[in-house]
Design a protein around this motif. Structure first.
Motif, PDB file in Angstrom:
ATOM      1  N   PHE A   2       2.857  88.877  72.394  1.00 20.22           N
ATOM      2  CA  PHE A   2       2.147  89.328  71.215  1.00 20.22           C
ATOM      3  C   PHE A   2       2.020  88.202  70.196  1.00 20.22           C
ATOM      4  CE2 PHE A   2       4.111  93.323  72.763  1.00 20.22           C
ATOM      5  CZ  PHE A   2       2.942  94.033  72.995  1.00 20.22           C
ATOM      6  N   GLY A   3       2.260  86.990  70.615  1.00 18.44           N
ATOM      7  CA  GLY A   3       2.216  85.866  69.706  1.00 18.44           C
ATOM      8  C   GLY A   3       3.450  85.786  68.823  1.00 18.44           C
ATOM      9  N   LEU A   4       4.532  86.431  69.255  1.00 14.27           N
ATOM     10  CA  LEU A   4       5.768  86.392  68.482  1.00 14.27           C
ATOM     11  C   LEU A   4       6.665  85.289  69.020  1.00 14.27           C
ATOM     12  CD1 LEU A   4       6.669  90.181  68.206  1.00 14.27           C
ATOM     13  CD2 LEU A   4       5.653  88.737  66.470  1.00 14.27           C
ATOM     14  N   GLY A   5       7.097  84.432  68.136  1.00 12.66           N
ATOM     15  CA  GLY A   5       8.022  83.381  68.515  1.00 12.66           C
ATOM     16  C   GLY A   5       9.437  83.741  68.101  1.00 12.66           C
ATOM     17  N   VAL A   6      10.332  82.815  68.284  1.00  7.48           N
ATOM     18  CA  VAL A   6      11.735  83.033  67.948  1.00  7.48           C
ATOM     19  C   VAL A   6      11.917  83.305  66.452  1.00  7.48           C
ATOM     20  CG1 VAL A   6      14.028  81.987  67.942  1.00  7.48           C
ATOM     21  CG2 VAL A   6      12.544  81.710  69.925  1.00  7.48           C
ATOM     22  N   PRO A   7      11.270  82.555  65.552  1.00  8.08           N
ATOM     23  CA  PRO A   7      11.473  82.844  64.123  1.00  8.08           C
ATOM     24  C   PRO A   7      11.032  84.261  63.733  1.00  8.08           C
ATOM     25  CG  PRO A   7      10.412  80.716  64.386  1.00  8.08           C
ATOM     26  CD  PRO A   7      10.448  81.359  65.734  1.00  8.08           C
ATOM     27  N   GLU A   8       9.912  84.719  64.289  1.00 10.71           N
ATOM     28  CA  GLU A   8       9.432  86.057  63.979  1.00 10.71           C
ATOM     29  C   GLU A   8      10.393  87.123  64.493  1.00 10.71           C
ATOM     30  OE1 GLU A   8       7.493  83.750  65.458  1.00 10.71           O
ATOM     31  OE2 GLU A   8       5.909  83.356  64.002  1.00 10.71           O
ATOM     32  N   LEU A   9      10.897  86.927  65.716  1.00 14.66           N
ATOM     33  CA  LEU A   9      11.837  87.888  66.282  1.00 14.66           C
ATOM     34  C   LEU A   9      13.138  87.939  65.491  1.00 14.66           C
ATOM     35  CD1 LEU A   9      11.319  87.310  70.106  1.00 14.66           C
ATOM     36  CD2 LEU A   9      10.535  89.228  68.734  1.00 14.66           C
ATOM     37  N   LEU A  10      13.613  86.782  65.031  1.00 15.06           N
ATOM     38  CA  LEU A  10      14.819  86.751  64.206  1.00 15.06           C
ATOM     39  C   LEU A  10      14.600  87.468  62.878  1.00 15.06           C
ATOM     40  CD1 LEU A  10      16.153  83.132  64.842  1.00 15.06           C
ATOM     41  CD2 LEU A  10      17.095  85.289  65.665  1.00 15.06           C
ATOM     42  N   LEU A  11      13.431  87.310  62.302  1.00 16.53           N
ATOM     43  CA  LEU A  11      13.112  87.991  61.053  1.00 16.53           C
ATOM     44  C   LEU A  11      13.084  89.508  61.249  1.00 16.53           C
ATOM     45  CD1 LEU A  11      12.315  87.713  58.066  1.00 16.53           C
ATOM     46  CD2 LEU A  11       9.937  87.667  58.834  1.00 16.53           C
ATOM     47  N   ILE A  12      12.484  89.965  62.324  1.00 13.56           N
ATOM     48  CA  ILE A  12      12.448  91.391  62.632  1.00 13.56           C
ATOM     49  C   ILE A  12      13.859  91.920  62.839  1.00 13.56           C
ATOM     50  CG2 ILE A  12      11.708  93.083  64.358  1.00 13.56           C
ATOM     51  CD1 ILE A  12       9.165  91.339  64.716  1.00 13.56           C
ATOM     52  N   LEU A  13      14.670  91.188  63.574  1.00 18.98           N
ATOM     53  CA  LEU A  13      16.063  91.592  63.796  1.00 18.98           C
ATOM     54  C   LEU A  13      16.831  91.667  62.480  1.00 18.98           C
ATOM     55  CD1 LEU A  13      18.337  92.240  65.814  1.00 18.98           C
ATOM     56  CD2 LEU A  13      18.791  89.792  65.910  1.00 18.98           C
ATOM     57  N   LEU A  14      16.651  90.694  61.612  1.00 18.98           N
ATOM     58  CA  LEU A  14      17.327  90.675  60.319  1.00 18.98           C
ATOM     59  C   LEU A  14      16.905  91.863  59.458  1.00 18.98           C
ATOM     60  CD1 LEU A  14      19.220  89.097  58.417  1.00 18.98           C
ATOM     61  CD2 LEU A  14      17.184  87.940  57.558  1.00 18.98           C
ATOM     62  N   ILE A  15      15.620  92.161  59.419  1.00 20.34           N
ATOM     63  CA  ILE A  15      15.135  93.300  58.640  1.00 20.34           C
ATOM     64  C   ILE A  15      15.705  94.601  59.206  1.00 20.34           C
ATOM     65  CG2 ILE A  15      13.077  94.636  58.040  1.00 20.34           C
ATOM     66  CD1 ILE A  15      11.587  91.927  57.854  1.00 20.34           C
ATOM     67  N   GLY A  16      15.710  94.732  60.527  1.00 20.04           N
ATOM     68  CA  GLY A  16      16.293  95.921  61.153  1.00 20.04           C
ATOM     69  C   GLY A  16      17.767  96.050  60.844  1.00 20.04           C
ATOM     70  N   LEU A  17      18.458  94.948  60.837  1.00 19.65           N
ATOM     71  CA  LEU A  17      19.886  94.951  60.528  1.00 19.65           C
ATOM     72  C   LEU A  17      20.139  95.388  59.086  1.00 19.65           C
ATOM     73  CD1 LEU A  17      22.609  94.268  61.804  1.00 19.65           C
ATOM     74  CD2 LEU A  17      22.343  91.941  60.986  1.00 19.65           C
ATOM     75  N   ILE A  18      19.305  94.926  58.179  1.00 19.31           N
ATOM     76  CA  ILE A  18      19.445  95.299  56.770  1.00 19.31           C
ATOM     77  C   ILE A  18      19.126  96.785  56.569  1.00 19.31           C
ATOM     78  CG2 ILE A  18      18.452  94.975  54.459  1.00 19.31           C
ATOM     79  CD1 ILE A  18      18.141  91.984  55.219  1.00 19.31           C
ATOM     80  N   ILE A  19      18.051  97.265  57.200  1.00 18.30           N
ATOM     81  CA  ILE A  19      17.621  98.649  56.992  1.00 18.30           C
ATOM     82  C   ILE A  19      18.567  99.643  57.661  1.00 18.30           C
ATOM     83  CG2 ILE A  19      15.787 100.323  57.502  1.00 18.30           C
ATOM     84  CD1 ILE A  19      13.777  98.050  57.098  1.00 18.30           C
ATOM     85  N   PHE A  20      18.893  99.415  58.922  1.00 20.92           N
ATOM     86  CA  PHE A  20      19.644 100.410  59.689  1.00 20.92           C
ATOM     87  C   PHE A  20      21.140 100.134  59.753  1.00 20.92           C
ATOM     88  CE2 PHE A  20      15.336 100.444  61.562  1.00 20.92           C
ATOM     89  CZ  PHE A  20      14.988 101.726  61.207  1.00 20.92           C
ATOM     90  N   GLY A  21      21.547  98.921  59.518  1.00 21.27           N
ATOM     91  CA  GLY A  21      22.963  98.587  59.588  1.00 21.27           C
ATOM     92  C   GLY A  21      23.380  98.234  61.003  1.00 21.27           C
ATOM     93  N   PRO A  22      24.505  97.560  61.152  1.00 23.06           N
ATOM     94  CA  PRO A  22      24.941  97.089  62.471  1.00 23.06           C
ATOM     95  C   PRO A  22      25.381  98.217  63.404  1.00 23.06           C
ATOM     96  CG  PRO A  22      26.580  96.557  60.813  1.00 23.06           C
ATOM     97  CD  PRO A  22      25.389  97.108  60.088  1.00 23.06           C
ATOM     98  N   GLY A  23      25.752  99.377  62.876  1.00 24.97           N
ATOM     99  CA  GLY A  23      26.207 100.472  63.735  1.00 24.97           C
ATOM    100  C   GLY A  23      25.080 101.165  64.471  1.00 24.97           C
ATOM    101  N   LYS A  24      23.926 101.281  63.824  1.00 23.64           N
ATOM    102  CA  LYS A  24      22.799 102.018  64.408  1.00 23.64           C
ATOM    103  C   LYS A  24      21.883 101.133  65.257  1.00 23.64           C
ATOM    104  CE  LYS A  24      22.608 106.315  62.851  1.00 23.64           C
ATOM    105  NZ  LYS A  24      22.407 107.458  63.675  1.00 23.64           N
ATOM    106  N   LEU A  25      21.908  99.844  65.047  1.00 24.19           N
ATOM    107  CA  LEU A  25      20.970  98.949  65.716  1.00 24.19           C
ATOM    108  C   LEU A  25      21.035  99.020  67.243  1.00 24.19           C
ATOM    109  CD1 LEU A  25      18.832  97.282  64.375  1.00 24.19           C
ATOM    110  CD2 LEU A  25      20.283  95.296  64.556  1.00 24.19           C
ATOM    111  N   PRO A  26      22.201  99.033  67.878  1.00 20.63           N
ATOM    112  CA  PRO A  26      22.230  99.129  69.344  1.00 20.63           C
ATOM    113  C   PRO A  26      21.622 100.431  69.877  1.00 20.63           C
ATOM    114  CG  PRO A  26      24.340  98.357  68.546  1.00 20.63           C
ATOM    115  CD  PRO A  26      23.540  98.773  67.346  1.00 20.63           C
ATOM    116  N   SER A  27      21.874 101.543  69.193  1.00 21.03           N
ATOM    117  CA  SER A  27      21.311 102.819  69.668  1.00 21.03           C
ATOM    118  C   SER A  27      19.794 102.840  69.495  1.00 21.03           C
ATOM    119  CB  SER A  27      21.957 103.996  68.940  1.00 21.03           C
ATOM    120  OG  SER A  27      21.714 103.924  67.556  1.00 21.03           O
ATOM    121  N   ILE A  28      19.297 102.238  68.428  1.00 17.61           N
ATOM    122  CA  ILE A  28      17.843 102.164  68.217  1.00 17.61           C
ATOM    123  C   ILE A  28      17.212 101.276  69.290  1.00 17.61           C
ATOM    124  CG2 ILE A  28      16.057 101.308  66.663  1.00 17.61           C
ATOM    125  CD1 ILE A  28      17.893 102.164  64.335  1.00 17.61           C
ATOM    126  N   GLY A  29      17.833 100.143  69.575  1.00 18.41           N
ATOM    127  CA  GLY A  29      17.325  99.260  70.630  1.00 18.41           C
ATOM    128  C   GLY A  29      17.313  99.940  71.987  1.00 18.41           C
TER     129      GLY A  29
END
Length: 70
Positions: A2-29
């Motif tokens: 989708f034209g996503l590189g490593v920096p974009e994926l890291l940004l998405i992961l960081l935003i997800g981590l901030i919004i959902f927290g580290p406990g919920k992230l594995p279940s969402i994934g």
């Protein structure tokens, strides 16, 4: 893909981590992965009969054209 590189994926992961927290992230994934797997299976199950029907029609058309030549 989708034209996503490593920096974009890291940004998405960081935003997800901030919004959902580290406990919920594995279940969402896990849920997203399961959904994508089911979607792929549904698409493949739908595409196979369509492909077979197209090949049958093509073969029938070929047989009719061969019969017309004789």
């Amino acid at each position: 893909m989708f034209g996503l590189g490593v920096p974009e994926l890291l940004l998405i992961l960081l935003i997800g981590l901030i919004i959902f927290g580290p406990g919920k992230l594995p279940s969402i994934g896990s849920a997203v992965g399961k959904s994508l797997r089911e979607f792929k299976t549904a698409v493949n199950d739908t595409a196979a009969p369509v492909k077979e029907a197209a090949e049958t029609v093509k073969a029938e058309g070929k047989n009719q054209s061969e019969e017309g030549q004789h």
